[in-house]
Design an enzyme around this catalytic site. Structure first.
Site, PDB file in Angstrom:
ATOM      1  N   SER A 126       0.857  -1.178   0.000  1.00  0.00           N
ATOM      2  CA  SER A 126       0.000   0.000   0.000  1.00  0.00           C
ATOM      3  C   SER A 126       0.893   1.228   0.000  1.00  0.00           C
ATOM      4  O   SER A 126       2.071   1.148   0.382  1.00  0.00           O
ATOM      5  CB  SER A 126      -0.886   0.003   1.260  1.00  0.00           C
ATOM      6  OG  SER A 126      -1.484   1.261   1.483  1.00  0.00           O
ATOM      7  N   TYR A 144      -1.560  -0.583  10.628  1.00  0.00           N
ATOM      8  CA  TYR A 144      -1.767  -1.001   9.237  1.00  0.00           C
ATOM      9  C   TYR A 144      -0.520  -0.705   8.418  1.00  0.00           C
ATOM     10  O   TYR A 144      -0.044  -1.555   7.652  1.00  0.00           O
ATOM     11  CB  TYR A 144      -2.977  -0.279   8.650  1.00  0.00           C
ATOM     12  CG  TYR A 144      -3.198  -0.560   7.187  1.00  0.00           C
ATOM     13  CD1 TYR A 144      -3.659  -1.809   6.770  1.00  0.00           C
ATOM     14  CD2 TYR A 144      -2.944   0.416   6.221  1.00  0.00           C
ATOM     15  CE1 TYR A 144      -3.874  -2.078   5.426  1.00  0.00           C
ATOM     16  CE2 TYR A 144      -3.148   0.147   4.870  1.00  0.00           C
ATOM     17  CZ  TYR A 144      -3.609  -1.095   4.480  1.00  0.00           C
ATOM     18  OH  TYR A 144      -3.798  -1.370   3.145  1.00  0.00           O
TER      19      TYR A 144
END
Length: 248
Positions: free
Chosen positions: A142, A156
């Protein structure tokens, strides 16, 4: 020449979003799909759609946090098609919240899915690829694996930084054996990830951010296809893609 045709591609998290879009695109280019996710009903519908359009696909219920499930997914592909050429480690979760909220159970689940799930996929697929002297592992990180999403996404980000480290180390190790490794760093791409936060404030913020920025999930599918279709002597190691208007 279509370099994707007849390649056996395993995709985790294939029941929706990026995984589903990737499966449909690759099937349209002649790949043989092995679809893994927890929601078997949605996987079976996707496989049925691909078969109805003249493609080949099988659906295998898979929780990537369970090593045995991932091993069974890879074995199913090998048993049905004789080999696995490409593994797309796509499954992931994104329950955002400030660290001070102490959502430790969600931290554990992110580590299990986003890190251990990737490692389990590698462990299951790599022996066959090494035996064949070829293969391609594509890991989904990501933009939060390039820059810490502080405030609501620190843990995350930590899991996605781990994917970056795992991918780079694997690339250096197995590249000389003819195995390619690609890491994708998507920004705000339409998927169910945005619905994963139990924290009301974080969920509202993420929903607003995605509504303002997101691009379609087939954006990632096209990047995956680009990496796969390159000649065997070329490994596309990293692709970062985000909405043009997205700053983060």
């Amino acid at each position: 020449m279509n370099a994707i045709a007849n390649k056996v591609v395993v995709i985790t998290g294939a029941s929706s979003g990026l995984g589903e879009a990737t499966a449909r695109l690759l099937a349209g280019r002649g790949a043989k799909l092995v679809l893994g996710a927890r929601r078997l009903d949605r996987l079976e519908k996707l496989a049925a759609d691909i078969i109805a359009a003249g493609g080949e696909a099988i659906a295998v219920a898979t929780d990537v946090a369970r090593r045995a499930d991932v091993e069974n997914l890879i074995k199913a592909g090998q048993d049905r098609f004789g080999r696995v050429d490409v593994l797309v480690n796509n499954a992931g979760i994104m329950p955002m919240a400030a660290m001070s909220k102490l959502k430790v159970d969600e931290w554990d689940r992110m580590i299990d899915v986003n890190i251990k799930g990737v490692l389990y996929g590698i462990a299951a697929a790599l022996p066959g690829m090494r035996a064949n002297g070829s293969g391609h592992i594509i890991n989904l990180s990501s933009v939060a694996g390039l820059r810490v999403s502080a405030g609501v996404g620190t843990v995350y980000s930590a899991t996605k930084f781990a994917v970056k480290a795992i991918s780079e180390g694997l690339r250096a190790e197995v590249g000389p054996e003819g195995i390619r490794v690609t890491t994708l760093y998507p920004g705000a791409v339409a998927s169910e990830l945005v619905n994963g936060s139990s924290d009301a404030d974080a969920a509202a913020g993420m929903k607003a951010f995605y509504e303002a920025n997101e691009i379609p999930s087939d954006s990632v599918a096209r990047a995956v296809a680009y990496a796969i279709e390159q000649p065997a002597d070329l490994s596309v190691n990293e692709i970062t893609l985000r909405p043009t208007r997205q700053e983060f």
